[in-house]
Motif scaffolding. Structure first.
Motif, mmCIF file in Angstrom:
data_model
loop_
_atom_site.group_PDB
_atom_site.id
_atom_site.type_symbol
_atom_site.label_atom_id
_atom_site.label_comp_id
_atom_site.label_asym_id
_atom_site.label_seq_id
_atom_site.Cartn_x
_atom_site.Cartn_y
_atom_site.Cartn_z
ATOM 1 N N PRO A 29 0.827 -1.209 0.000
ATOM 2 C CA PRO A 29 0.000 0.000 0.000
ATOM 3 C C PRO A 29 0.855 1.250 0.000
ATOM 4 C CG PRO A 29 0.000 -1.037 2.170
ATOM 5 C CD PRO A 29 0.699 -1.986 1.242
ATOM 6 N N ARG A 30 0.413 2.242 -0.720
ATOM 7 C CA ARG A 30 1.141 3.494 -0.783
ATOM 8 C C ARG A 30 0.920 4.278 0.498
ATOM 9 N NH1 ARG A 30 -0.147 6.838 -5.845
ATOM 10 N NH2 ARG A 30 1.754 7.870 -5.136
ATOM 11 N N PRO A 31 1.879 5.117 0.881
ATOM 12 C CA PRO A 31 1.719 5.910 2.100
ATOM 13 C C PRO A 31 0.475 6.772 2.023
ATOM 14 C CG PRO A 31 3.985 6.002 1.286
ATOM 15 C CD PRO A 31 3.179 5.306 0.240
ATOM 16 N N GLY A 32 -0.285 6.761 3.095
ATOM 17 C CA GLY A 32 -1.482 7.579 3.147
ATOM 18 C C GLY A 32 -2.639 7.043 2.344
ATOM 19 N N HIS A 33 -2.556 5.769 1.922
ATOM 20 C CA HIS A 33 -3.618 5.201 1.092
ATOM 21 C C HIS A 33 -4.949 5.169 1.835
ATOM 22 C CE1 HIS A 33 -5.340 2.732 -2.090
ATOM 23 N NE2 HIS A 33 -5.816 1.931 -1.159
ATOM 24 N N ALA A 34 -4.889 4.958 3.166
ATOM 25 C CA ALA A 34 -6.126 4.878 3.939
ATOM 26 C C ALA A 34 -6.764 6.245 4.131
ATOM 27 C CB ALA A 34 -5.842 4.230 5.293
ATOM 28 N N GLY A 58 -12.979 5.506 -3.400
ATOM 29 C CA GLY A 58 -11.961 5.090 -2.451
ATOM 30 C C GLY A 58 -10.720 4.485 -3.068
ATOM 31 N N GLN A 59 -10.568 4.592 -4.388
ATOM 32 C CA GLN A 59 -9.424 3.999 -5.071
ATOM 33 C C GLN A 59 -8.781 5.021 -5.995
ATOM 34 O OE1 GLN A 59 -10.369 0.535 -7.456
ATOM 35 N NE2 GLN A 59 -8.470 -0.481 -6.890
ATOM 36 N N GLU A 60 -7.466 5.070 -5.966
ATOM 37 C CA GLU A 60 -6.737 6.007 -6.813
ATOM 38 C C GLU A 60 -6.713 5.493 -8.249
ATOM 39 O OE1 GLU A 60 -2.633 8.560 -6.353
ATOM 40 O OE2 GLU A 60 -2.537 6.400 -6.022
ATOM 41 N N ARG A 61 -7.208 6.307 -9.169
ATOM 42 C CA ARG A 61 -7.264 5.924 -10.575
ATOM 43 C C ARG A 61 -6.570 6.970 -11.438
ATOM 44 N NH1 ARG A 61 -10.626 1.819 -12.216
ATOM 45 N NH2 ARG A 61 -11.806 0.804 -10.538
ATOM 46 N N LEU A 62 -6.063 6.487 -12.583
ATOM 47 C CA LEU A 62 -5.328 7.343 -13.509
ATOM 48 C C LEU A 62 -6.132 7.552 -14.775
ATOM 49 C CD1 LEU A 62 -1.771 5.745 -13.173
ATOM 50 C CD2 LEU A 62 -2.923 7.351 -11.653
ATOM 51 N N CYS A 63 -5.850 8.652 -15.437
ATOM 52 C CA CYS A 63 -6.567 9.033 -16.650
ATOM 53 C C CYS A 63 -5.994 8.254 -17.837
ATOM 54 C CB CYS A 63 -6.435 10.534 -16.866
ATOM 55 S SG CYS A 63 -7.209 11.132 -18.360
#
Length: 283
Positions: A29-34, A58-63
């Protein structure tokens, strides 16, 4: 993982995912993911290129459009679309509010009407299939994925990565008849068991096994899922790769530049010869 329904004397032991191999950096998990907040804007570096990220559900997504216009700009839309579908990557369409956020962040042009978003892991897989080398993941000896499909009466088997050395390799051992099949043939192989239900294949064809063949475990660990995704990415058709353009490269290094230079020099020599010929005639 669960054992095969009808084990045989030569069955391959399925390694436990928890002790089989250590999770790599991608699964950490990436830092600060929560602490991610809805519509939070961030930045992810892929192959040295900054890509705008947005938190959706709640999930990081890319373009995907930004990735296509930067990292994959040397590939056509059809190439990227077909590879994305083959890898089983599904785009999540952003809302008008999220699209406006992406516009202001510089990820999308003002004239854009829609934008598909994919996860960081999916973006890495997609870019790797074009720009990187699809090497098989590091797995223990005699490791096998417990897989199954629901085409026709369905079937279950052991996918052996060590035997998967070509797209037609017979690397799946059926758990019922102990016969070996290639992935694209295994989805057409089924056994009618007492509790089986017939399912009409959803346009199943020899090239859609990556969509129909799934891990039998319904809640596998992330590192097992990532290894399975890496295996499916192998021999995925059209492994043609192009080098990324080097920033600040001199135009003379481009092969077309040398061709143009030679053609211009040749044209000048031709003109000089014509001038000499016509000049002599005029005298």
């Amino acid at each position: 993982m669960a054992s095969s329904p009808l084990p045989g004397p030569n069955d391959i032991l399925l390694a436990s995912p928890s002790s089989a191999f250590q999770p790599d950096a991608l699964s950490q998990p990436r830092p600060g993911h929560a602490n991610l907040k809805p519509n939070q804007v961030g930045q992810v570096i892929l192959y040295g290129i900054p890509i705008v990220s947005l938190v959706i559900d709640g999930q990081e997504r890319l373009c995907l459009a930004q990735i296509s216009n930067t990292l994959l700009k040397n590939f056509s839309y059809n190439e990227i679309h077909n590879r994305r579908v083959a890898l089983g990557i599904t785009c999540v369409q952003c809302t008008p509010v999220q699209l406006e956020i992406l516009r202001r962040a510089g990820a999308m042009p003002i004239s854009s009407r829609r934008c598909g978003m994919i996860t960081k892991r999916e973006a890495e897989r997609l870019c790797k299939s074009f720009l990187g080398e699809n090497r098989p993941p590091k797995l223990p000896d005699n490791f096998a994925f417990d897989v199954s499909h629901e085409c026709a009466w369905g079937c279950r088997g052991s996918f052996i990565p060590a035997r998967y050395n070509s797209s037609r390799a017979k690397c799946i051992k059926c758990s019922y008849c102990n016969m070996y099949f290639s992935p694209n043939k295994f989805i057409f192989h089924s056994h009618r068991t007492p509790d089986a239900k017939y399912t009409q294949p959803d346009a199943a064809n020899f090239n859609s096994w990556r969509r129909h063949l799934k891990l039998t475990d319904k809640s596998p660990q992330d590192e097992l899922v990532f290894a399975w995704e890496d295996v499916k990415a192998m021999f995925n058709g059209g492994s043609r790769k192009r080098a990324l353009p080097q920033p600040g490269a001199h135009p003379a290094c481009h092969p077309l530049s040398s061709i143009r230079t030679r053609s211009i020099a040749f044209s000048s020599q031709t003109l000089m010869l014509l001038e000499e010929i016509f000049g002599e005639k005029d005298q």
